[in-house]
Design a protein around this motif. Structure first.
Motif, PDB file in Angstrom:
ATOM      1  N   ALA A 192     -33.968  -7.870   9.284  1.00 20.74           N
ATOM      2  CA  ALA A 192     -32.671  -7.922   8.605  1.00 20.74           C
ATOM      3  C   ALA A 192     -31.813  -9.066   9.100  1.00 20.74           C
ATOM      4  CB  ALA A 192     -31.940  -6.603   8.771  1.00 20.74           C
ATOM      5  N   ILE A 193     -31.792  -9.296  10.402  1.00 24.08           N
ATOM      6  CA  ILE A 193     -30.936 -10.367  10.911  1.00 24.08           C
ATOM      7  C   ILE A 193     -31.503 -11.734  10.567  1.00 24.08           C
ATOM      8  CG2 ILE A 193     -31.917 -10.599  13.240  1.00 24.08           C
ATOM      9  CD1 ILE A 193     -29.033 -10.842  14.290  1.00 24.08           C
ATOM     10  N   ARG A 194     -32.817 -11.852  10.543  1.00 30.67           N
ATOM     11  CA  ARG A 194     -33.430 -13.129  10.157  1.00 30.67           C
ATOM     12  C   ARG A 194     -33.107 -13.458   8.701  1.00 30.67           C
ATOM     13  NH1 ARG A 194     -38.697 -11.487  13.472  1.00 30.67           N
ATOM     14  NH2 ARG A 194     -38.476 -12.854  15.274  1.00 30.67           N
ATOM     15  N   GLU A 195     -33.255 -12.472   7.828  1.00 34.95           N
ATOM     16  CA  GLU A 195     -33.003 -12.716   6.417  1.00 34.95           C
ATOM     17  C   GLU A 195     -31.518 -12.935   6.150  1.00 34.95           C
ATOM     18  OE1 GLU A 195     -34.003 -10.727   2.056  1.00 34.95           O
ATOM     19  OE2 GLU A 195     -35.124 -10.099   3.845  1.00 34.95           O
ATOM     20  N   SER A 196     -30.663 -12.257   6.892  1.00 37.19           N
ATOM     21  CA  SER A 196     -29.219 -12.388   6.682  1.00 37.19           C
ATOM     22  C   SER A 196     -28.685 -13.740   7.125  1.00 37.19           C
ATOM     23  CB  SER A 196     -28.473 -11.276   7.424  1.00 37.19           C
ATOM     24  OG  SER A 196     -28.817 -10.004   6.911  1.00 37.19           O
ATOM     25  N   THR A 197     -29.277 -14.294   8.188  1.00 39.79           N
ATOM     26  CA  THR A 197     -28.765 -15.545   8.753  1.00 39.79           C
ATOM     27  C   THR A 197     -29.587 -16.767   8.363  1.00 39.79           C
ATOM     28  OG1 THR A 197     -30.071 -15.288  10.783  1.00 39.79           O
ATOM     29  CG2 THR A 197     -27.844 -14.323  10.757  1.00 39.79           C
ATOM     30  N   GLY A 198     -30.841 -16.552   7.945  1.00 39.81           N
ATOM     31  CA  GLY A 198     -31.732 -17.677   7.688  1.00 39.81           C
ATOM     32  C   GLY A 198     -32.269 -18.305   8.956  1.00 39.81           C
ATOM     33  N   VAL A 199     -32.080 -17.636  10.100  1.00 41.90           N
ATOM     34  CA  VAL A 199     -32.536 -18.147  11.398  1.00 41.90           C
ATOM     35  C   VAL A 199     -33.674 -17.258  11.899  1.00 41.90           C
ATOM     36  CG1 VAL A 199     -31.874 -18.684  13.771  1.00 41.90           C
ATOM     37  CG2 VAL A 199     -30.226 -19.017  11.903  1.00 41.90           C
ATOM     38  N   ALA A 205     -30.349 -16.278  15.775  1.00 39.25           N
ATOM     39  CA  ALA A 205     -29.805 -15.452  14.694  1.00 39.25           C
ATOM     40  C   ALA A 205     -28.625 -14.624  15.185  1.00 39.25           C
ATOM     41  CB  ALA A 205     -30.905 -14.538  14.145  1.00 39.25           C
ATOM     42  N   LEU A 206     -28.721 -14.114  16.408  1.00 41.81           N
ATOM     43  CA  LEU A 206     -27.603 -13.362  16.990  1.00 41.81           C
ATOM     44  C   LEU A 206     -26.352 -14.234  17.097  1.00 41.81           C
ATOM     45  CD1 LEU A 206     -28.848 -11.154  19.977  1.00 41.81           C
ATOM     46  CD2 LEU A 206     -27.559 -10.394  17.977  1.00 41.81           C
ATOM     47  N   LYS A 207     -26.527 -15.435  17.617  1.00 38.20           N
ATOM     48  CA  LYS A 207     -25.380 -16.326  17.763  1.00 38.20           C
ATOM     49  C   LYS A 207     -24.780 -16.680  16.407  1.00 38.20           C
ATOM     50  CE  LYS A 207     -26.452 -18.470  22.212  1.00 38.20           C
ATOM     51  NZ  LYS A 207     -26.678 -19.738  22.943  1.00 38.20           N
ATOM     52  N   LYS A 208     -25.659 -16.884  15.418  1.00 39.14           N
ATOM     53  CA  LYS A 208     -25.175 -17.220  14.081  1.00 39.14           C
ATOM     54  C   LYS A 208     -24.348 -16.086  13.509  1.00 39.14           C
ATOM     55  CE  LYS A 208     -25.107 -19.530  10.151  1.00 39.14           C
ATOM     56  NZ  LYS A 208     -24.395 -20.818   9.994  1.00 39.14           N
ATOM     57  N   LEU A 209     -24.880 -14.855  13.557  1.00 39.65           N
ATOM     58  CA  LEU A 209     -24.148 -13.714  13.021  1.00 39.65           C
ATOM     59  C   LEU A 209     -22.896 -13.429  13.845  1.00 39.65           C
ATOM     60  CD1 LEU A 209     -24.377 -11.706  10.689  1.00 39.65           C
ATOM     61  CD2 LEU A 209     -25.589 -10.143  12.224  1.00 39.65           C
ATOM     62  N   GLY A 210     -22.992 -13.695  15.148  1.00 33.30           N
ATOM     63  CA  GLY A 210     -21.850 -13.466  16.023  1.00 33.30           C
ATOM     64  C   GLY A 210     -20.675 -14.385  15.759  1.00 33.30           C
ATOM     65  N   GLU A 211     -20.893 -15.482  15.033  1.00 34.06           N
ATOM     66  CA  GLU A 211     -19.789 -16.374  14.689  1.00 34.06           C
ATOM     67  C   GLU A 211     -18.768 -15.693  13.788  1.00 34.06           C
ATOM     68  OE1 GLU A 211     -21.603 -19.738  12.878  1.00 34.06           O
ATOM     69  OE2 GLU A 211     -22.543 -20.464  14.740  1.00 34.06           O
ATOM     70  N   SER A 212     -19.213 -14.674  13.053  1.00 32.30           N
ATOM     71  CA  SER A 212     -18.305 -14.001  12.112  1.00 32.30           C
ATOM     72  C   SER A 212     -18.105 -12.529  12.458  1.00 32.30           C
ATOM     73  CB  SER A 212     -18.850 -14.129  10.683  1.00 32.30           C
ATOM     74  OG  SER A 212     -20.183 -13.687  10.614  1.00 32.30           O
ATOM     75  N   GLY A 214     -16.951 -10.172  15.951  1.00 34.72           N
ATOM     76  CA  GLY A 214     -16.535 -10.247  17.342  1.00 34.72           C
ATOM     77  C   GLY A 214     -16.804  -9.021  18.181  1.00 34.72           C
ATOM     78  N   GLU A 215     -17.426  -7.990  17.604  1.00 32.45           N
ATOM     79  CA  GLU A 215     -17.692  -6.766  18.361  1.00 32.45           C
ATOM     80  C   GLU A 215     -19.110  -6.803  18.928  1.00 32.45           C
ATOM     81  OE1 GLU A 215     -15.236  -4.800  18.896  1.00 32.45           O
ATOM     82  OE2 GLU A 215     -13.853  -5.690  17.465  1.00 32.45           O
ATOM     83  N   PHE A 216     -19.574  -5.650  19.448  1.00 33.10           N
ATOM     84  CA  PHE A 216     -20.907  -5.604  20.062  1.00 33.10           C
ATOM     85  C   PHE A 216     -21.982  -5.850  19.012  1.00 33.10           C
ATOM     86  CE2 PHE A 216     -24.783  -3.274  21.167  1.00 33.10           C
ATOM     87  CZ  PHE A 216     -25.086  -3.878  22.379  1.00 33.10           C
ATOM     88  N   LEU A 217     -22.913  -6.763  19.327  1.00 34.43           N
ATOM     89  CA  LEU A 217     -23.947  -7.144  18.379  1.00 34.43           C
ATOM     90  C   LEU A 217     -25.283  -7.278  19.110  1.00 34.43           C
ATOM     91  CD1 LEU A 217     -24.486  -8.003  15.411  1.00 34.43           C
ATOM     92  CD2 LEU A 217     -24.030 -10.361  16.127  1.00 34.43           C
ATOM     93  N   ALA A 218     -26.311  -6.607  18.579  1.00 38.14           N
ATOM     94  CA  ALA A 218     -27.637  -6.629  19.202  1.00 38.14           C
ATOM     95  C   ALA A 218     -28.711  -6.628  18.122  1.00 38.14           C
ATOM     96  CB  ALA A 218     -27.816  -5.419  20.121  1.00 38.14           C
ATOM     97  N   VAL A 219     -29.941  -6.936  18.535  1.00 32.87           N
ATOM     98  CA  VAL A 219     -31.081  -6.867  17.626  1.00 32.87           C
ATOM     99  C   VAL A 219     -32.268  -6.308  18.396  1.00 32.87           C
ATOM    100  CG1 VAL A 219     -31.658  -9.303  18.078  1.00 32.87           C
ATOM    101  CG2 VAL A 219     -32.636  -8.141  16.087  1.00 32.87           C
ATOM    102  N   THR A 220     -32.941  -5.332  17.806  1.00 32.64           N
ATOM    103  CA  THR A 220     -34.140  -4.771  18.416  1.00 32.64           C
ATOM    104  C   THR A 220     -35.367  -5.512  17.896  1.00 32.64           C
ATOM    105  OG1 THR A 220     -34.255  -3.063  16.693  1.00 32.64           O
ATOM    106  CG2 THR A 220     -33.144  -2.489  18.757  1.00 32.64           C
ATOM    107  N   ASP A 221     -36.363  -5.665  18.763  1.00 28.81           N
ATOM    108  CA  ASP A 221     -37.582  -6.403  18.418  1.00 28.81           C
ATOM    109  C   ASP A 221     -38.824  -5.619  18.817  1.00 28.81           C
ATOM    110  OD1 ASP A 221     -39.031  -8.519  17.373  1.00 28.81           O
ATOM    111  OD2 ASP A 221     -39.011  -9.656  19.251  1.00 28.81           O
ATOM    112  N   GLY A 222     -38.804  -4.311  18.527  1.00 27.45           N
ATOM    113  CA  GLY A 222     -39.962  -3.462  18.791  1.00 27.45           C
ATOM    114  C   GLY A 222     -40.397  -3.522  20.246  1.00 27.45           C
ATOM    115  N   SER A 235     -17.833 -17.087  24.530  1.00 30.89           N
ATOM    116  CA  SER A 235     -18.265 -16.972  23.144  1.00 30.89           C
ATOM    117  C   SER A 235     -19.476 -16.068  22.987  1.00 30.89           C
ATOM    118  CB  SER A 235     -18.591 -18.362  22.583  1.00 30.89           C
ATOM    119  OG  SER A 235     -19.640 -18.962  23.328  1.00 30.89           O
ATOM    120  N   GLY A 236     -20.119 -15.701  24.097  1.00 30.63           N
ATOM    121  CA  GLY A 236     -21.216 -14.761  24.033  1.00 30.63           C
ATOM    122  C   GLY A 236     -22.557 -15.393  24.379  1.00 30.63           C
TER     123      GLY A 236
END
Length: 310
Positions: A192-199, A205-212, A214-222, A235-236
């Motif tokens: 989902a994060i790859r498709e949403s950001t194109g990264v 991809a986390l840094k890209k989504l984190g630009e917009s 400002g709260e807690f943001l993570a991604v699970t990778d199995g 900036s994170g």
């Protein structure tokens, strides 16, 4: 438990699905027949799986989501399954003339999965009648983004109360999505994060989504663990936590388990790192058991697992 030693109270909003699960040695090629070694019919879906996981961990869980009407056997089975797990289903919305969602799932010898899901369109028009009342006594809201018609009103009501809003970001979504922006803790799937950001690179991809956001943001990778933005570092900075190594039997619902366990333990500790480690343990245990979320761990099992792993 909360600071008063009372069970954590969480409203879980979103989709519930009937899962029809078979275990096979290998996935069939097109036109090929294979034999199954095990079969189970159980309840699933993002919010449904998270609700079961949280209930097994000792939380008082209220489920709200759109399901088929009273004549729909699938919906009846889903709600009976949740009720047996001591989940409050009194706010489930029975949609006249609708059928509940169902999935056909194959699991191979490595625990990997193939899924086909039927999501009836009639469920996406339903909305909660009293979001403020539903979250009035809750400590947190656990939300999925495939049924924002249910999740967004609950999220906004929870935001008014200032309680945590944990989002299972499993559906690719633009950064200005109202549900995404209203949440306090967002945990994305890798796809989902790859498709949403194109990264493609997950830290990127986390840094890209984190630009917009400002709260807690993570991604699970199995089995490769979880990445998150450490907001204590300006900036994170991207941090990483390994997954626990286990012999995987069934990965179905592992991500949903992670989300639910994170929500429970964050309410208890207000520490995102501790909550992620607890969630990783719950997800790891689930992966060692066949049967989707019927393999979800109890609180004692997670505590014992963490003690054993140091």
């Amino acid at each position: 438990m909360t600071g008063t030693s009372q069970p954590v109270r969480i409203v879980c909003a979103g989709g519930a699905v009937q899962d029809n699960v078979m275990r096979v040695e290998k996935f069939p090629a097109p036109g090929e027949k294979v034999s199954a070694t095990d079969f189970v019919i159980t309840s699933g879906g993002q919010a449904g799986n998270a609700a079961v996981a949280m209930a097994r961990l000792g939380a008082q869980v209220t489920y709200i989501g759109a399901v088929g009407d009273e004549t729909d056997d699938v919906a009846n089975t889903i709600l009976k399954t949740f009720a047996k797990e001591n989940i409050d289903v009194s706010h489930a919305i029975r949609v006249p003339g609708a059928r509940s969602a169902a999935s056909l799932i194959l699991l191979d010898a490595e625990g990997e999965k193939m899924i086909a899901t039927m999501r009836p369109t009639g469920l996406h028009a339903a909305t909660p009648a009293d979001p403020d009342g539903i979250v009035a006594n809750a400590d947190a809201a656990m939300l999925d983004n495939r049924y924002s018609n249910i999740s967004l009103p609950i999220c906004l009501a929870a935001k008014k109360r200032g309680i945590p809003r944990v989002l299972d970001f499993d559906k690719p979504t633009p950064a200005d999505d109202p549900l995404f922006q209203a949440c306090s803790h967002v945990i994305c799937s890798a796809d989902a994060i790859r498709e949403s950001t194109g990264v493609k690179d997950l830290p990127g991809a986390l840094k890209k989504l984190g630009e917009s956001f400002g709260e807690f943001l993570a991604v699970t990778d199995g089995p490769d663990g979880v990445y998150w933005l450490d907001r204590d570092q300006g900036s994170g900075e991207v941090r990483h936590m390994d997954a626990f190594k286990v012999k995987s039997v069934d990965t179905l619902g592992a991500g949903d388990t992670f989300h639910g366990a994170f929500a429970v333990h964050f309410v208890e500790t207000r520490d995102v790192v501790k909550a992620m480690r607890f969630a990783a343990a719950a997800a790891a245990i689930k992966c060692t058991r066949f049967g989707g979320l019927m393999g979800a761990a109890t609180r004692d099992e997670v505590d014992a697992f963490l003690k054993e792993r140091g």
